[in-house]
Design a protein around this motif. Structure first.
Motif, mmCIF file in Angstrom:
data_model
loop_
_atom_site.group_PDB
_atom_site.id
_atom_site.type_symbol
_atom_site.label_atom_id
_atom_site.label_comp_id
_atom_site.label_asym_id
_atom_site.label_seq_id
_atom_site.Cartn_x
_atom_site.Cartn_y
_atom_site.Cartn_z
ATOM 1 N N THR A 101 0.862 -1.526 0.077
ATOM 2 C CA THR A 101 0.037 0.024 -0.262
ATOM 3 C C THR A 101 1.077 1.732 0.243
ATOM 4 O OG1 THR A 101 -0.077 0.086 2.113
ATOM 5 C CG2 THR A 101 -1.688 -1.109 1.257
ATOM 6 N N LEU A 102 0.608 2.182 -0.572
ATOM 7 C CA LEU A 102 0.562 3.867 -0.843
ATOM 8 C C LEU A 102 0.649 4.542 0.671
ATOM 9 C CD1 LEU A 102 0.354 5.109 -3.701
ATOM 10 C CD2 LEU A 102 2.492 3.795 -3.150
ATOM 11 N N ALA A 103 1.757 4.703 1.285
ATOM 12 C CA ALA A 103 1.651 5.813 2.749
ATOM 13 C C ALA A 103 0.587 7.201 2.011
ATOM 14 C CB ALA A 103 3.204 6.122 3.206
ATOM 15 N N PRO A 104 0.541 7.619 3.209
ATOM 16 C CA PRO A 104 -1.205 9.119 2.592
ATOM 17 C C PRO A 104 0.056 10.144 1.734
ATOM 18 C CG PRO A 104 -1.384 8.209 4.379
ATOM 19 C CD PRO A 104 -0.667 7.404 4.116
ATOM 20 N N GLU A 105 1.286 10.164 2.169
ATOM 21 C CA GLU A 105 1.958 11.119 1.560
ATOM 22 C C GLU A 105 2.485 10.649 0.074
ATOM 23 O OE1 GLU A 105 3.410 9.368 4.419
ATOM 24 O OE2 GLU A 105 2.125 10.316 5.855
ATOM 25 N N GLU A 106 2.585 9.673 -0.187
ATOM 26 C CA GLU A 106 3.016 8.774 -1.094
ATOM 27 C C GLU A 106 1.985 9.177 -2.358
ATOM 28 O OE1 GLU A 106 6.359 5.446 -0.385
ATOM 29 O OE2 GLU A 106 4.318 5.334 0.391
ATOM 30 N N ILE A 110 2.100 11.940 -5.216
ATOM 31 C CA ILE A 110 1.717 10.996 -6.569
ATOM 32 C C ILE A 110 0.628 11.837 -7.250
ATOM 33 C CG2 ILE A 110 0.783 9.370 -7.795
ATOM 34 C CD1 ILE A 110 2.889 7.072 -6.239
ATOM 35 N N ARG A 111 -0.364 12.388 -6.281
ATOM 36 C CA ARG A 111 -1.215 12.723 -7.134
ATOM 37 C C ARG A 111 -0.280 14.467 -7.912
ATOM 38 N NH1 ARG A 111 -3.814 11.088 -2.616
ATOM 39 N NH2 ARG A 111 -5.207 9.369 -3.448
ATOM 40 N N ASP A 115 -1.074 15.976 -10.757
ATOM 41 C CA ASP A 115 -1.770 17.501 -11.658
ATOM 42 C C ASP A 115 -0.754 17.802 -12.491
ATOM 43 O OD1 ASP A 115 -4.200 16.826 -10.266
ATOM 44 O OD2 ASP A 115 -3.285 17.146 -8.687
ATOM 45 N N GLN A 116 0.209 18.136 -12.100
ATOM 46 C CA GLN A 116 1.077 18.641 -12.755
ATOM 47 C C GLN A 116 1.684 18.319 -13.757
ATOM 48 O OE1 GLN A 116 4.580 18.308 -10.054
ATOM 49 N NE2 GLN A 116 3.900 20.191 -8.498
ATOM 50 N N ALA A 117 1.684 16.891 -14.797
ATOM 51 C CA ALA A 117 1.923 15.943 -16.074
ATOM 52 C C ALA A 117 0.851 16.478 -16.517
ATOM 53 C CB ALA A 117 2.152 15.437 -15.861
ATOM 54 N N GLU A 118 -0.603 17.176 -16.262
ATOM 55 C CA GLU A 118 -1.430 16.811 -16.561
ATOM 56 C C GLU A 118 -1.978 19.100 -17.089
ATOM 57 O OE1 GLU A 118 -5.200 13.894 -15.423
ATOM 58 O OE2 GLU A 118 -4.773 15.703 -14.357
ATOM 59 N N GLU A 119 -1.255 19.808 -16.430
ATOM 60 C CA GLU A 119 -1.210 21.327 -16.332
ATOM 61 C C GLU A 119 -0.090 21.505 -17.659
ATOM 62 O OE1 GLU A 119 -0.328 22.997 -13.154
ATOM 63 O OE2 GLU A 119 -1.747 22.265 -11.859
ATOM 64 N N VAL A 120 0.766 20.579 -18.068
ATOM 65 C CA VAL A 120 1.161 21.081 -19.228
ATOM 66 C C VAL A 120 0.988 21.061 -20.408
ATOM 67 C CG1 VAL A 120 3.259 20.223 -20.960
ATOM 68 C CG2 VAL A 120 3.360 20.340 -18.096
#
Length: 120
Positions: A101-106, A110-111, A115-120
């Motif tokens: 499982t991913l830690a909440p911080e991870e 990733i989110r 989000d940053q990759a979608e903005e490009v």
């Protein structure tokens, strides 16, 4: 860019250069002797090989990078996803998280990246 493959020791030596660059080749000889028990000729041979692969430049005894460590590992990561998962990032993430499982911080990090990759 052509694929660059490094062996384990080459990668450790490249990391040594990235951590210190610009660095003199004489300093690399000392560092490699201590870290790998290499002779001067071995250090220069491996350095030349890394320069020939396009990672570094040795100009009058000063070694600098042509490709940063983050650029190199980004290329390697993309190549791995392409080869192992037919280029599917979701398939890679599914495989990566299938047994853990991913830690909440991870997950938040990733989110944010998505989000940053979608903005490009």
């Amino acid at each position: 860019m052509a694929e660059i493959q490094l062996g384990v020791i080459e990668a450790r030596f490249a990391d040594m250069i990235w951590e210190r660059e610009p660095v003199t080749s004489s300093e690399l000889v000392k560092l490699a002797e201590k870290a790998f028990s290499w002779k001067r000729t071995t250090t220069h041979t491996v350095l030349k090989r890394l320069c020939d692969k396009g990672l570094f430049e040795n100009n009058k005894g000063t070694v600098t990078c042509l490709i940063s460590r983050s650029q190199f590992y980004s290329i390697q990561s993309r190549k791995f996803v392409e080869d192992a998962f037919d280029g599917s990032l979701p398939a890679f993430i599914a495989a990566f998280t299938s047994n853990s499982t991913l830690a909440p911080e991870e997950a938040a990090a990733i989110r944010k990246m998505i989000d940053q990759a979608e903005e490009v």
